[in-house]
Design a protein around this motif. Structure first.
Motif, short mmCIF file in Angstrom:
data_model
loop_
_atom_site.label_atom_id
_atom_site.label_comp_id
_atom_site.label_asym_id
_atom_site.label_seq_id
_atom_site.Cartn_x
_atom_site.Cartn_y
_atom_site.Cartn_z
N ALA A 3 0.81 -1.21 0.00
CA ALA A 3 0.00 0.00 0.00
C ALA A 3 0.85 1.27 0.00
N ILE A 4 1.97 1.27 0.73
CA ILE A 4 2.81 2.47 0.73
C ILE A 4 3.40 2.69 -0.66
N LYS A 5 3.64 1.61 -1.39
CA LYS A 5 4.09 1.76 -2.78
C LYS A 5 2.97 2.34 -3.64
N ASP A 6 1.76 1.76 -3.52
CA ASP A 6 0.62 2.24 -4.31
C ASP A 6 0.33 3.70 -4.03
N ALA A 7 0.30 4.05 -2.75
CA ALA A 7 -0.02 5.41 -2.35
C ALA A 7 1.04 6.40 -2.82
N THR A 8 2.30 5.99 -2.73
CA THR A 8 3.39 6.88 -3.16
C THR A 8 3.36 7.08 -4.66
N MET A 9 3.11 6.02 -5.40
CA MET A 9 3.02 6.17 -6.85
C MET A 9 1.87 7.10 -7.23
N ALA A 10 0.72 6.94 -6.57
CA ALA A 10 -0.41 7.82 -6.83
C ALA A 10 -0.07 9.27 -6.49
N TYR A 11 0.61 9.45 -5.36
CA TYR A 11 0.97 10.79 -4.91
C TYR A 11 1.87 11.50 -5.91
N PHE A 12 2.92 10.82 -6.38
CA PHE A 12 3.83 11.48 -7.31
C PHE A 12 3.24 11.62 -8.71
N ILE A 13 2.31 10.76 -9.06
CA ILE A 13 1.57 10.96 -10.32
C ILE A 13 0.83 12.28 -10.26
N LEU A 14 0.09 12.50 -9.19
CA LEU A 14 -0.70 13.73 -9.07
C LEU A 14 0.18 14.96 -8.91
N GLN A 15 1.31 14.81 -8.24
CA GLN A 15 2.22 15.94 -8.05
C GLN A 15 2.82 16.42 -9.37
N ASN A 16 2.87 15.56 -10.36
CA ASN A 16 3.54 15.88 -11.62
C ASN A 16 2.60 15.97 -12.81
N LEU A 17 1.31 16.00 -12.55
CA LEU A 17 0.31 16.06 -13.63
C LEU A 17 -0.31 17.45 -13.70
N LYS A 18 -0.27 18.05 -14.88
CA LYS A 18 -0.87 19.36 -15.10
C LYS A 18 -2.08 19.22 -16.02
N PRO A 19 -3.02 20.16 -15.95
CA PRO A 19 -4.20 20.09 -16.83
C PRO A 19 -3.82 19.99 -18.30
N GLY A 20 -4.51 19.13 -19.02
CA GLY A 20 -4.24 18.94 -20.44
C GLY A 20 -3.20 17.88 -20.75
N GLN A 21 -2.51 17.42 -19.71
CA GLN A 21 -1.49 16.40 -19.91
C GLN A 21 -2.05 15.00 -19.71
N THR A 22 -1.35 14.04 -20.26
CA THR A 22 -1.59 12.62 -19.96
C THR A 22 -0.32 12.07 -19.34
N LEU A 23 -0.46 11.43 -18.19
CA LEU A 23 0.70 10.78 -17.57
C LEU A 23 0.57 9.28 -17.78
N LEU A 24 1.50 8.74 -18.53
CA LEU A 24 1.56 7.31 -18.81
C LEU A 24 2.47 6.66 -17.78
N HIS A 25 1.91 5.75 -16.99
CA HIS A 25 2.65 5.17 -15.88
C HIS A 25 2.83 3.67 -16.08
N PHE A 26 4.04 3.19 -15.85
CA PHE A 26 4.35 1.77 -15.98
C PHE A 26 4.49 1.16 -14.59
N ASN A 27 3.76 0.10 -14.35
CA ASN A 27 3.81 -0.55 -13.04
C ASN A 27 3.45 -2.02 -13.18
N GLY A 28 3.85 -2.79 -12.18
CA GLY A 28 3.46 -4.19 -12.17
C GLY A 28 1.95 -4.31 -12.16
N ASP A 29 1.43 -5.32 -12.81
CA ASP A 29 -0.01 -5.46 -13.00
C ASP A 29 -0.77 -5.42 -11.68
N TYR A 30 -0.20 -6.01 -10.64
CA TYR A 30 -0.92 -6.11 -9.37
C TYR A 30 -1.17 -4.73 -8.74
N HIS A 31 -0.39 -3.74 -9.13
CA HIS A 31 -0.53 -2.41 -8.54
C HIS A 31 -1.75 -1.65 -9.07
N SER A 32 -2.38 -2.14 -10.14
CA SER A 32 -3.52 -1.39 -10.70
C SER A 32 -4.66 -2.27 -11.20
#
Length: 304
Positions: free
Chosen positions: A220-249
């Motif tokens: 969970a700390i991995k999942d939460a941290t990945m979500a946190y940094f995704i949101l921290q680096n996403l601006k309106p109009g952008q798409t953030l493509l994230h690569f992760n192990g299948d179990y994480h999503s």
């Protein structure tokens, strides 16, 4: 004459035999779909979570193709992120992508996965070429390991600098979510967290329920941290493509759950990867894993 006819029949059967596709794409209801539809929906999403099988070459090839096609479609409004890079290695990753350092220097400055050169370097090099921001989203492994051994309370003892490399604390973890519960059950901790009793017959891993709960909390700390940094680096109009192990999503849990807690209206597209004996006949257990399901032959060669 008979030999000729037999040969013609054999060749006819051979030419009528189906192709051997390396993968097939499905909707959540397991109806066949196309890469073109995946790309169109990915272009419209705020976040795309590509759930990969770490040693599968088809996953890595499709990740690379999707990266290139999204860059062309988004015209510069693409951001990349990956589980495979930890937050405290962000400077090293950014320096490489920005052309400030060499691949050899990156290898000495960051904790790269053993399959980096074959599976992730092509994407990192494309980001370098195209000037695409690349986010190291994962929590440093030492802190996930700390949680798995001592629980979330152990994070209260780490430095302020360390806390900046993970999701904000205190962290909410719902151990009743099917993904975390399934992980605990798999490890033999089906009894309620807090109990310290277990038997070897009921628990082949020899782990108490507290231990298995902490194992899920580390996930969970991995999942939460990945979500946190995704949101921290996403601006309106952008798409953030994230690569992760299948179990994480997969099953719209893990990273998805934490993203939804913070931004319920976020447009999220998920991709789940499965290996099955016949990619033309996905089983019901593969239903509703993600917005798109990649079915890959179970005998596909591996990258490691």
């Amino acid at each position: 004459m008979r030999i000729t006819l037999v040969l013609i029949c054999v060749l006819a059967v051979a030419f009528r035999s189906p192709d051997k596709p390396a993968y097939r794409l499905y909707t959540p209801n397991l109806k066949g779909t196309t890469y073109a539809k995946l790309l169109r929906q990915a272009t419209e999403a705020d976040v795309v979570l590509f759930g990969e099988l770490h040693n599968d070459p088809i996953c890595h090839w499709l990740e690379f193709q999707l990266t290139k096609d999204l860059q062309a479609a988004k015209k510069g409004n693409l951001v990349l992120g990956a589980e495979m890079f930890e937050a405290d290695n962000q400077v090293a990753l950014s320096d490489y992508v920005q052309g400030k350092t060499t691949a050899k220097e990156l290898a000495t400055q960051a904790r790269l996965w053993p399959n980096f050169n074959t599976d992730y370097k092509p994407i990192a090099d494309f980001a370098r070429e195209q000037h695409i921001p690349f986010v190291a989203t994962n929590v440093p492994r030492r802190y996930a390991r700390l949680v798995s051994r001592q629980g979330l309370a152990a994070l209260d003892t780490v430095s302020t600098e360390a806390k900046q490399q993970m999701a904000p604390l205190p962290l909410t973890v719902d151990l009743t979510l099917p993904g975390y519960k399934g992980m605990m059950d798999m490890m033999g901790g089906s009894s309620s967290p807090g109990s310290t009793t277990s038997s070897s017959s009921a628990n082949p891993h020899g782990m108490t329920s507290d231990m298995t709960a902490n194992f899920a909390r580390a996930q969970a700390i991995k999942d939460a941290t990945m979500a946190y940094f995704i949101l921290q680096n996403l601006k309106p109009g952008q798409t953030l493509l994230h690569f992760n192990g299948d179990y994480h999503s997969k099953n719209f849990e893990g990273i998805v759950w934490y993203l939804r807690q913070q931004q319920p209206s976020l447009k999220i597209l998920t991709i789940s990867s499965v290996e099955i004996p016949d990619i033309n006949k996905p089983a019901s257990e593969n239903r509703n894993l993600a917005d798109f399901v990649i079915a890959i032959p179970v005998d596909m060669t591996k990258t490691y």
